[in-house]
Design a protein around this motif. Structure first.
Motif, mmCIF file in Angstrom:
data_model
loop_
_atom_site.group_PDB
_atom_site.id
_atom_site.type_symbol
_atom_site.label_atom_id
_atom_site.label_comp_id
_atom_site.label_asym_id
_atom_site.label_seq_id
_atom_site.Cartn_x
_atom_site.Cartn_y
_atom_site.Cartn_z
ATOM 1 N N ALA A 1 0.762 -1.334 0.119
ATOM 2 C CA ALA A 1 0.110 -0.156 -0.073
ATOM 3 C C ALA A 1 0.809 1.162 -0.170
ATOM 4 C CB ALA A 1 -0.900 0.043 0.746
ATOM 5 N N THR B 1 -5.960 0.686 -1.095
ATOM 6 C CA THR B 1 -5.675 1.500 0.006
ATOM 7 C C THR B 1 -4.733 3.128 -0.608
ATOM 8 O OG1 THR B 1 -6.837 -0.120 1.626
ATOM 9 C CG2 THR B 1 -5.033 2.402 1.893
ATOM 10 N N LEU C 1 -11.286 5.073 0.282
ATOM 11 C CA LEU C 1 -9.483 4.904 0.836
ATOM 12 C C LEU C 1 -10.328 3.782 2.694
ATOM 13 C CD1 LEU C 1 -6.571 5.062 2.285
ATOM 14 C CD2 LEU C 1 -6.945 7.263 3.446
ATOM 15 N N VAL D 1 -9.626 -0.391 2.981
ATOM 16 C CA VAL D 1 -8.911 -0.680 4.730
ATOM 17 C C VAL D 1 -9.481 -1.632 5.084
ATOM 18 C CG1 VAL D 1 -8.434 0.144 6.623
ATOM 19 C CG2 VAL D 1 -7.320 1.540 5.005
#
Length: 166
Positions: A24, A106, A137, A141
């Motif tokens: 990420a 992410t 975002l 996650v």
């Protein structure tokens, strides 16, 4: 002997949070640089651009509950009503792929958000794109977390590999 390779050298282990975090972070840096160069020519980001990540995360949570119940009840086998071992392997592959997708998403949304936050007050377009970026975002996650939990639920009750967060 010391020089001999480990017996399970090619065995697949649990996905590590550290590896997903590194992926990420690298993606975020690359995306930040790309967005920095080309933001002016990009179309506006839709508010719900990352909503598919929430849908995938929700599906994986549902699948995790089913797999967890079957594994805990030792209902894994080829009989009717049991979780077929091949299906369990496919679910595990889905979990691993989704964890990687969640880390990539992410990184993409984090890199974009960092750029948009650096443009505070400079561009009206950046203000417009921030909410959609935050939604994406959070979705990335959530997808990574759901995938890791699904992978954890695929373990057998007597599986000695408890090192998921190493």
């Amino acid at each position: 002997m010391r020089g001999d390779p480990p017996e399970n050298e090619n065995a697949m282990g649990p996905t590590r949070v550290r590896d997903l975090s590194i992926l990420a972070a690298v993606i975020a840096v690359v995306v930040f640089l790309v967005v920095r160069i080309s933001y002016g020519s990009m179309p506006p980001l839709p508010l719900l651009a990352g909503i598919v990540l929430y849908v995938l995360a929700a599906l994986e949570v549902v699948i995790a509950f089913v797999v967890r119940a079957r594994v805990a009840g030792r209902q894994v086998g080829s009989h009717h009503g049991q979780l077929h071992p091949l299906t369990a392997a496919r679910v595990l592959a889905l979990a691993k792929a989704s964890a990687i997708l969640g880390a990539i998403a992410t990184g993409v949304w984090a890199g974009t958000l960092v750029y948009l936050l650096s443009q505070q007050g400079d561009l009206a377009a950046a203000e417009h794109d921030r909410p959609g970026t935050i939604i994406g975002l959070i979705g990335g996650v959530l997808l990574a977390a759901a995938a890791l939990w699904l992978e954890y639920c695929c373990r057998t009750p007597d599986d000695p590999s408890d090192d998921l967060v190493t």
